[in-house]
Design a protein around this motif. Sequence first.
Motif, short mmCIF file in Angstrom:
data_model
loop_
_atom_site.label_atom_id
_atom_site.label_comp_id
_atom_site.label_asym_id
_atom_site.label_seq_id
_atom_site.Cartn_x
_atom_site.Cartn_y
_atom_site.Cartn_z
N GLY A 23 39.40 39.65 41.22
CA GLY A 23 39.19 40.09 39.76
C GLY A 23 38.86 39.01 39.03
N GLU A 78 43.81 46.24 38.60
CA GLU A 78 43.58 45.62 37.36
C GLU A 78 44.69 45.51 36.41
OE1 GLU A 78 39.71 46.52 35.51
OE2 GLU A 78 38.72 45.80 37.24
N GLU A 94 47.75 40.88 39.20
CA GLU A 94 46.95 40.10 39.63
C GLU A 94 47.47 38.66 39.36
OE1 GLU A 94 42.44 41.16 38.84
OE2 GLU A 94 42.60 39.20 37.82
#
Length: 349
Positions: A94, A62, A67
């Motif tokens: 995500g 995260e 990401e």
Amino acid sequence: MLAPPWISVPPPGYGGVEAVVSVLTEALVGRGHHVTLFCAPGSTSAARVTNLLSDTHPDEIERSLFEVDHVARAFAEIDRGEHGAFDVVHDHCGFTGLAMADRLDTPLLHTLHGQFTPGTTAFYARHGHKAALVGISRAQLALAPPSLGPLAAIPNPIHLAAWPLQESKEDYVLWVGRFTAEKGPHRAIAAAHAAGVPLVLAGVVQPGQEAFFAREIAPHVDGQRVRFVGEVTGDVKRSLFAHAKGLLMPIRWNEPFGMVMVEALACGTPVIAFPEGAANEIVTDGTTGFLVDDEAAMAEAILRLGTISPRTCRTWVADNVDVDVVAAAYERSYRAVVRPMGRQPVLSA
Ligand code: UDP
């Protein structure tokens, strides 16, 4: 197939989403689709594998830096047509892919892997219209923002043929998971102790879980009544699931799925769960295990595990969550995404 950037596919050990992506990707290739897998380095697949980042990031899950970098580079390659034209991008990654899905010409289908919290609910209410959404259980979708409308739940798949059916069991019950209070390893200890049956605990003590483990678990580990075997993988993991009398799932949260329950049932190992989240959809009380309210009822159910048929447990998996059933459900969802864009569906049945 857009996997997260954190862990390679398939995961070397712990890695729920990566395991789902791996099993589904191999099945789709086997069913004749042309699949490109955007994923972390070290991944292997029968699909065309494309790594974007130079490292995995298992301890930085995260972190937006990784990401966003991963998704932006995947979108750039998709836009440039480097891998040919895609009918659909299946996103497991995500939040970035969904928030940016309207920047992509190719339709995007996003699998909701997590639970809805106040923060994520607001996020999905704001960005959900940008892609097709699929949940993983009815329990999870019950908390979805109403503005998303009715959504389909497609369960996480398992490659059943890779898991052994074991009908004669050994004298232990099993708990597998992360060492958090919501997953209930301390409640599994209490229930197994009350039943007088040895317990095996398997799993990773992730960063931040050390204090819970030291306080609630370590004092009970004696190598006999309670054994802690750490992170398990491969044949050792399958054998542990297969030989257990039952899997204990004393969860206290709205768990959106719970892959370990399916893995146990695949091996013919019944599951005793608290009636929370998707446990209500995965365990059929009295048929594939027991749904019980507390540790005392769990202890009592441990003594009734012999009444459950291992073959019935495995049959439930074959009928509901084997990857062929799940891949067929995703094919239907892909077609629904492709058609409104006015493109010819080329996914073969
Ligand atoms: N797992 C594993 N080794 C371990 C502990 C867990 O491979 O030592 C795997 C487990 O088999 C399952 C996944 O990690 O496939 C955990 O998924 P689940 O949905 O049960 O839990 P969560 O995603 O909430 O952690």
